[in-house]
Scaffold this active site. Sequence first.
Site, PDB file in Angstrom:
ATOM      1  N   TYR A  63       1.131  11.031  -3.668  1.00  0.00           N
ATOM      2  CA  TYR A  63       1.276  11.442  -5.069  1.00  0.00           C
ATOM      3  C   TYR A  63       1.081  12.945  -5.272  1.00  0.00           C
ATOM      4  O   TYR A  63       0.668  13.371  -6.347  1.00  0.00           O
ATOM      5  CB  TYR A  63       0.322  10.645  -5.969  1.00  0.00           C
ATOM      6  CG  TYR A  63       0.493   9.149  -5.826  1.00  0.00           C
ATOM      7  CD1 TYR A  63       1.633   8.523  -6.324  1.00  0.00           C
ATOM      8  CD2 TYR A  63      -0.450   8.372  -5.177  1.00  0.00           C
ATOM      9  CE1 TYR A  63       1.815   7.156  -6.181  1.00  0.00           C
ATOM     10  CE2 TYR A  63      -0.279   7.006  -5.025  1.00  0.00           C
ATOM     11  CZ  TYR A  63       0.855   6.406  -5.530  1.00  0.00           C
ATOM     12  OH  TYR A  63       1.040   5.046  -5.374  1.00  0.00           O
ATOM     13  N   CYS A 111       0.071  29.053 -15.361  1.00  0.00           N
ATOM     14  CA  CYS A 111      -0.499  29.658 -16.561  1.00  0.00           C
ATOM     15  C   CYS A 111      -1.116  28.606 -17.466  1.00  0.00           C
ATOM     16  O   CYS A 111      -0.601  28.331 -18.550  1.00  0.00           O
ATOM     17  CB  CYS A 111       0.591  30.434 -17.280  1.00  0.00           C
ATOM     18  SG  CYS A 111       1.038  31.872 -16.335  1.00  0.00           S
ATOM     19  N   GLU A 112      -2.166  27.992 -16.983  1.00  0.00           N
ATOM     20  CA  GLU A 112      -2.904  26.983 -17.756  1.00  0.00           C
ATOM     21  C   GLU A 112      -4.338  27.001 -17.272  1.00  0.00           C
ATOM     22  O   GLU A 112      -4.568  26.969 -16.060  1.00  0.00           O
ATOM     23  CB  GLU A 112      -2.366  25.578 -17.479  1.00  0.00           C
ATOM     24  CG  GLU A 112      -1.014  25.347 -18.024  1.00  0.00           C
ATOM     25  CD  GLU A 112      -0.788  23.905 -18.444  1.00  0.00           C
ATOM     26  OE1 GLU A 112      -1.760  23.183 -18.724  1.00  0.00           O
ATOM     27  OE2 GLU A 112       0.388  23.541 -18.486  1.00  0.00           O
ATOM     28  N   PRO A 156       0.814  -1.205   0.000  1.00  0.00           N
ATOM     29  CA  PRO A 156       0.000   0.000   0.000  1.00  0.00           C
ATOM     30  C   PRO A 156       0.858   1.269   0.000  1.00  0.00           C
ATOM     31  O   PRO A 156       1.894   1.324   0.662  1.00  0.00           O
ATOM     32  CB  PRO A 156      -0.782  -0.100   1.319  1.00  0.00           C
ATOM     33  CG  PRO A 156       0.070  -0.964   2.197  1.00  0.00           C
ATOM     34  CD  PRO A 156       0.850  -1.887   1.304  1.00  0.00           C
ATOM     35  N   GLY A 157       0.460   2.257  -0.763  1.00  0.00           N
ATOM     36  CA  GLY A 157       1.136   3.554  -0.747  1.00  0.00           C
ATOM     37  C   GLY A 157       0.148   4.613  -0.293  1.00  0.00           C
ATOM     38  O   GLY A 157       0.216   5.145   0.813  1.00  0.00           O
ATOM     39  N   ARG A 158      -0.818   4.866  -1.177  1.00  0.00           N
ATOM     40  CA  ARG A 158      -1.815   5.905  -0.937  1.00  0.00           C
ATOM     41  C   ARG A 158      -2.508   5.753   0.418  1.00  0.00           C
ATOM     42  O   ARG A 158      -2.707   6.728   1.140  1.00  0.00           O
ATOM     43  CB  ARG A 158      -2.868   5.822  -2.045  1.00  0.00           C
ATOM     44  CG  ARG A 158      -3.884   6.940  -2.066  1.00  0.00           C
ATOM     45  CD  ARG A 158      -5.002   6.610  -3.058  1.00  0.00           C
ATOM     46  NE  ARG A 158      -4.506   6.110  -4.305  1.00  0.00           N
ATOM     47  CZ  ARG A 158      -4.250   6.853  -5.376  1.00  0.00           C
ATOM     48  NH1 ARG A 158      -4.488   8.146  -5.352  1.00  0.00           N
ATOM     49  NH2 ARG A 158      -3.790   6.308  -6.481  1.00  0.00           N
TER      50      ARG A 158
HETATM   51  N1  LLP Z   1       2.607  -1.558  -6.089  1.00  0.00           N
HETATM   52  C1  LLP Z   1       2.775  -1.279  -7.389  1.00  0.00           C
HETATM   53  C2  LLP Z   1       3.448  -2.241  -8.241  1.00  0.00           C
HETATM   54  C3  LLP Z   1       2.315  -0.069  -7.921  1.00  0.00           C
HETATM   55  O1  LLP Z   1       2.487   0.180  -9.211  1.00  0.00           O
HETATM   56  C4  LLP Z   1       1.671   0.857  -7.074  1.00  0.00           C
HETATM   57  C5  LLP Z   1       1.207   2.143  -7.594  1.00  0.00           C
HETATM   58  C6  LLP Z   1       1.523   0.539  -5.709  1.00  0.00           C
HETATM   59  C7  LLP Z   1       1.996  -0.686  -5.256  1.00  0.00           C
HETATM   60  C8  LLP Z   1       0.874   1.465  -4.726  1.00  0.00           C
HETATM   61  O2  LLP Z   1      -0.432   1.756  -5.042  1.00  0.00           O
HETATM   62  P1  LLP Z   1      -1.335   2.606  -4.010  1.00  0.00           P
HETATM   63  O3  LLP Z   1      -1.543   1.775  -2.777  1.00  0.00           O
HETATM   64  O4  LLP Z   1      -0.594   3.840  -3.689  1.00  0.00           O
HETATM   65  O5  LLP Z   1      -2.576   2.866  -4.746  1.00  0.00           O
HETATM   66  N2  LLP Z   1       0.049   8.720  -9.516  1.00  0.00           N
HETATM   67  C9  LLP Z   1      -1.224   8.027  -9.390  1.00  0.00           C
HETATM   68  C10 LLP Z   1      -1.065   6.676  -8.761  1.00  0.00           C
HETATM   69  C11 LLP Z   1      -0.166   5.770  -9.535  1.00  0.00           C
HETATM   70  C12 LLP Z   1       0.034   4.484  -8.808  1.00  0.00           C
HETATM   71  C13 LLP Z   1       1.116   3.710  -9.431  1.00  0.00           C
HETATM   72  N3  LLP Z   1       1.382   2.480  -8.794  1.00  0.00           N
HETATM   73  C14 LLP Z   1      -2.170   8.877  -8.567  1.00  0.00           C
HETATM   74  O6  LLP Z   1      -1.794   9.984  -8.190  1.00  0.00           O
HETATM   75  O7  LLP Z   1      -3.299   8.473  -8.325  1.00  0.00           O
END
Ligand code: LLP
Length: 448
Positions: free
Chosen positions: A388, A359-360, A289-291
């Site tokens: 992100y 400027c967009e 998990p990231g987000r």
């Molecule tokens: N593992 C892999 C292989 C991934 O490609 C990603 C995210 C994650 C884990 C983590 O995903 P999360 O839990 O954060 O959803 N920039 C975009 C999100 C791109 C995510 C890319 N991969 C945004 O701002 O929504």
Amino acid sequence: MKLHGTSHINEKGHLTIGGCDTVELAAQFGTPLYVLDEQLIRERCRAYVAAFRQANVDFQVAYASKAMSTLAICRLIEEEGLALDVVSDGELYTALQAGFPPERIHFHGNNKSLAELTMALDANIGGIVVDNFTELHMLRTLASERQQHVHILLRLSPGVEAHTHAYIQTGQEDSKFGFDLASGQAAKAVEICQRSPEISLLGFHSHIGSQIFDVQGYRMTIRKLAQFSQECYESYGHVSEVVNIGGGFGIHYCEGDKPLTAERYIEAIVAEVRASFTHQPLPAIWIEPGRSIVGEAGTTLYRVGTEKRIPGIRHYVAVDGGMADNPRPALYQAKYAALVANKAGKPATQTVSIAGKCCESGDMLIWDVALPDLAQGDVLAVLSTGAYNYSMASNYNRLRRPAAVLVNDGNADVIVQRETFADLTRHDVIPARLQKPTTVSPEVADIK
Ligand code: LLP
């Protein structure tokens, strides 16, 4: 308005986070300012770990550092006992600089360079998630040249379409990521691994997308991975020690977003792994998990600047940031909730649209949000900006990237300094033939 973590409204009607008055934070550190709620980040880490412990399975929770990678964040994640997923030499460098234990790091990416693979092997990281045949070939060659044993997972594209924005969907068949299951590429990759003594194939990985609110996609993916594992068991005697189902767990940005709790996601995932992996001992379950670790913990503070009213059409209010510090609305039509940090107790009286300062025309942070009356200098807080935003920020229009502060228990610590004017030109070079004979650079003080 749903406030997250330690966010409150105090007796002055100001938004506080981690016991810090955000109006004071804006004055002290300047704006735009990323504010991160340390306690909420820690809670989110602990929720995943507790859910797995409750389920009594082998597991690994790796924070996907692409969501936000800084030295202090790496330290927090390490303290919480999580592993780390990195996707570039820069993220790996950051983790190593923070002293993150290399054995708890794994490396993702669809185009890892030889230099990146070498860096990963030099650091002896825990594993590499191999994405394609070119990489598999490079890694085998490198490992055998160095006589180094490498643990890998194979990333598979399972042909599962997550219900999310097309740009953050990754599991579908027509994707740049991973070995395709349907056409037999994945099986071919396993066969190559089986004949490579320098490679230990721990198991398989899939990440189907991001900001996912249900468990169906995960269930289908696990079934496909289990089916494939069974085929590999039967054909090559390969036992999957690990099944990694990536990240993607949704968070609350604004009304209508209904993420499940970490417990619910994990419960469903574990149940499906138990039901599907019947041909072999239960593999360890890994997630990334990231987000959902940092997203809701982040709030961006902006100063309100100019406004423009178009009678009968729209009321624009501009803030001192925008797509440079948060490109998500422009890129993904992402929606955010906001409140006025110095008038958080006041009722909404109007509908305004929050414009950035780039400027967009597309630099709009929020369309049509209900807010109290606004004046120049008010502090606007945009919620759920922890994931992100900093990591995708740019210097577009030569804006200096904001500072980030970590708040907890009334303390605010800078974890990323605001960029200075000097930072903007730090890497610029004027070739000799363009030099002015008498260039004198005037001293320009930074503006908060
Ligand atoms: N593992 C892999 C292989 C991934 O490609 C990603 C995210 C994650 C884990 C983590 O995903 P999360 O839990 O954060 O959803 N920039 C975009 C999100 C791109 C995510 C890319 N991969 C945004 O701002 O929504």
